[in-house]
Design an enzyme around this catalytic site. Sequence first.
Site, short mmCIF file in Angstrom:
data_model
loop_
_atom_site.label_atom_id
_atom_site.label_comp_id
_atom_site.label_asym_id
_atom_site.label_seq_id
_atom_site.Cartn_x
_atom_site.Cartn_y
_atom_site.Cartn_z
N GLU A 25 45.43 26.81 24.30
CA GLU A 25 45.28 27.87 25.13
C GLU A 25 46.44 28.95 25.12
O GLU A 25 46.17 29.90 25.06
CB GLU A 25 45.24 27.21 26.47
CG GLU A 25 43.84 26.28 26.83
CD GLU A 25 43.91 25.39 27.98
OE1 GLU A 25 45.02 24.61 28.20
OE2 GLU A 25 43.06 25.37 28.60
N GLU A 33 41.48 17.49 26.30
CA GLU A 33 41.42 17.00 27.56
C GLU A 33 40.39 16.03 28.14
O GLU A 33 40.63 15.20 28.86
CB GLU A 33 41.52 18.52 28.72
CG GLU A 33 42.70 19.17 28.62
CD GLU A 33 42.57 20.44 27.45
OE1 GLU A 33 41.54 20.22 26.41
OE2 GLU A 33 43.31 21.24 27.66
N GLY A 77 46.83 22.65 26.10
CA GLY A 77 47.65 23.87 26.74
C GLY A 77 48.14 24.75 25.21
O GLY A 77 48.29 25.87 25.24
N ALA A 132 49.72 20.35 27.71
CA ALA A 132 50.40 20.36 28.78
C ALA A 132 50.95 18.99 28.80
O ALA A 132 50.45 17.86 27.97
CB ALA A 132 49.49 20.10 29.94
N1 CAA Z 1 52.42 15.22 26.69
C1 CAA Z 1 53.60 14.49 26.96
N2 CAA Z 1 54.04 13.86 25.56
C2 CAA Z 1 53.38 13.93 24.68
C3 CAA Z 1 52.32 14.66 24.34
C4 CAA Z 1 51.93 15.52 25.61
N3 CAA Z 1 50.60 16.25 25.73
N4 CAA Z 1 52.10 14.84 23.32
C5 CAA Z 1 52.70 13.84 22.41
N5 CAA Z 1 53.77 13.65 23.34
C6 CAA Z 1 54.81 12.66 23.05
C7 CAA Z 1 54.34 11.23 22.88
O1 CAA Z 1 54.27 10.33 24.10
C8 CAA Z 1 55.54 10.69 22.05
O2 CAA Z 1 56.52 10.22 22.70
P1 CAA Z 1 57.30 9.07 22.59
O3 CAA Z 1 57.88 9.00 21.11
O4 CAA Z 1 58.39 8.91 23.66
O5 CAA Z 1 56.17 7.85 22.41
C9 CAA Z 1 55.74 11.89 21.00
O6 CAA Z 1 55.37 12.96 21.66
C10 CAA Z 1 55.16 11.80 19.74
O7 CAA Z 1 53.80 11.76 19.86
P2 CAA Z 1 52.92 10.83 19.27
O8 CAA Z 1 53.73 9.45 18.75
O9 CAA Z 1 51.58 10.39 19.82
O10 CAA Z 1 52.60 11.28 17.58
P3 CAA Z 1 51.20 11.13 17.12
O11 CAA Z 1 51.80 11.89 15.25
O12 CAA Z 1 51.32 9.72 16.62
O13 CAA Z 1 50.09 11.71 17.63
C11 CAA Z 1 49.01 13.54 18.96
C12 CAA Z 1 50.02 13.15 17.67
C13 CAA Z 1 47.60 13.20 18.34
C14 CAA Z 1 49.15 15.05 18.96
C15 CAA Z 1 48.98 12.55 20.19
O14 CAA Z 1 50.59 12.75 20.60
C16 CAA Z 1 48.40 13.10 21.23
O15 CAA Z 1 47.04 13.00 21.22
N6 CAA Z 1 48.76 13.70 22.02
C17 CAA Z 1 48.25 14.36 23.46
C18 CAA Z 1 47.35 15.61 23.12
C19 CAA Z 1 46.80 15.90 24.56
O16 CAA Z 1 45.83 15.20 24.92
N7 CAA Z 1 46.88 17.10 24.63
C20 CAA Z 1 46.30 17.91 26.25
C21 CAA Z 1 47.17 17.49 27.13
S1 CAA Z 1 46.07 17.99 28.87
C22 CAA Z 1 46.32 19.80 28.98
O17 CAA Z 1 46.69 20.42 28.01
C23 CAA Z 1 45.53 20.32 29.92
C24 CAA Z 1 45.63 21.92 29.96
O18 CAA Z 1 44.89 22.46 29.39
C25 CAA Z 1 46.66 22.75 30.71
#
Ligand code: CAA
Length: 257
Positions: free
Chosen positions: A111, A131, A108, A65
């Site tokens: 999912e 999450e 997500g 998400a």
């Molecule tokens: N939401 C919004 N932006 C996101 C994102 C997310 N889930 N995942 C990555 N991005 C963005 C980052 O903020 C970054 O943006 P900027 O360049 O503007 O800073 C860009 O995408 C690139 O990401 P990273 O620089 O972090 O890339 P990385 O290779 O260093 O790391 C990653 C990759 C490990 C996937 C890391 O981005 C990360 O941990 N992302 C979040 C993953 C997460 O927690 N997902 C669960 C969300 S909650 C959910 O999904 C609820 C549900 O079930 C409905």
Amino acid sequence: MPSNLVVQPVADGVRLLTLHRPQALNALNTELLAELAAELDSAERDEHTRVVVITGNRKAFAAGADINEMAERDLVGILNDPRVAHWQRIGNFSKPLIAAVNGFALGGGCELVMCADIVIAGSDARFGQPEINLGIMPGAGGTQRLLRLVGKPLAMQMVLSGEAIDAQRALRAGLISEITQPELAVERALQVARAIAGKAPLAVRLAKEALLKAQDTDLASGLRFERHAFTLLAGTQDRDEGIRAFQEKRPAQFQGS
Ligand code: CAA
């Protein structure tokens, strides 16, 4: 308004949808989920679309998400979250849905993978429900579908620790159906999709429904449903065509009737 979803024209009965928010690793914001749900609704109504393939890019299928969007929602916002309805529409899609996954499939994103019927993953794919790291838990099937697919110990480990698993482990656990070289995942998914698109549509539809029944019903009810569906297909022209084509040693031409 720029689209977050690239929709390829239907070819050979297959519609290819590509998640396209590369700047956010295809994070699923409300807009993207709404577009995806609407596209699946349209595919549902379109008789030329037999199978849908969803993919992302080489770095990410979808990283979950959109966390920035989530940060703006309070409790009331979450209770009235329009994404719930979008997820329901995606989860209820009745035609075959194939995910071609490379890179991150997290939260997500994982999912969404689990809403697909068949999952072809590049060897670099990673699947996880992180999450818990955000102080929350999965909210779009990540506890219910994951446990049914991979069993309790691994589902618990993934959801409670937030640790991701690689494609090999996902294959062994039953989360995905096949691994390819990363650059071949989409092509292989399209190949499987085209094969399914060439089968009798009513048989495909009922077979999918019967298989899904096995996940949430007792064996006796599932077997009853299977028998009814099997009997229904006996009245179709495609069954006659399938059997005749076999006897005449030629490819069957199914019409969907
Ligand atoms: N939401 C919004 N932006 C996101 C994102 C997310 N889930 N995942 C990555 N991005 C963005 C980052 O903020 C970054 O943006 P900027 O360049 O503007 O800073 C860009 O995408 C690139 O990401 P990273 O620089 O972090 O890339 P990385 O290779 O260093 O790391 C990653 C990759 C490990 C996937 C890391 O981005 C990360 O941990 N992302 C979040 C993953 C997460 O927690 N997902 C669960 C969300 S909650 C959910 O999904 C609820 C549900 O079930 C409905």
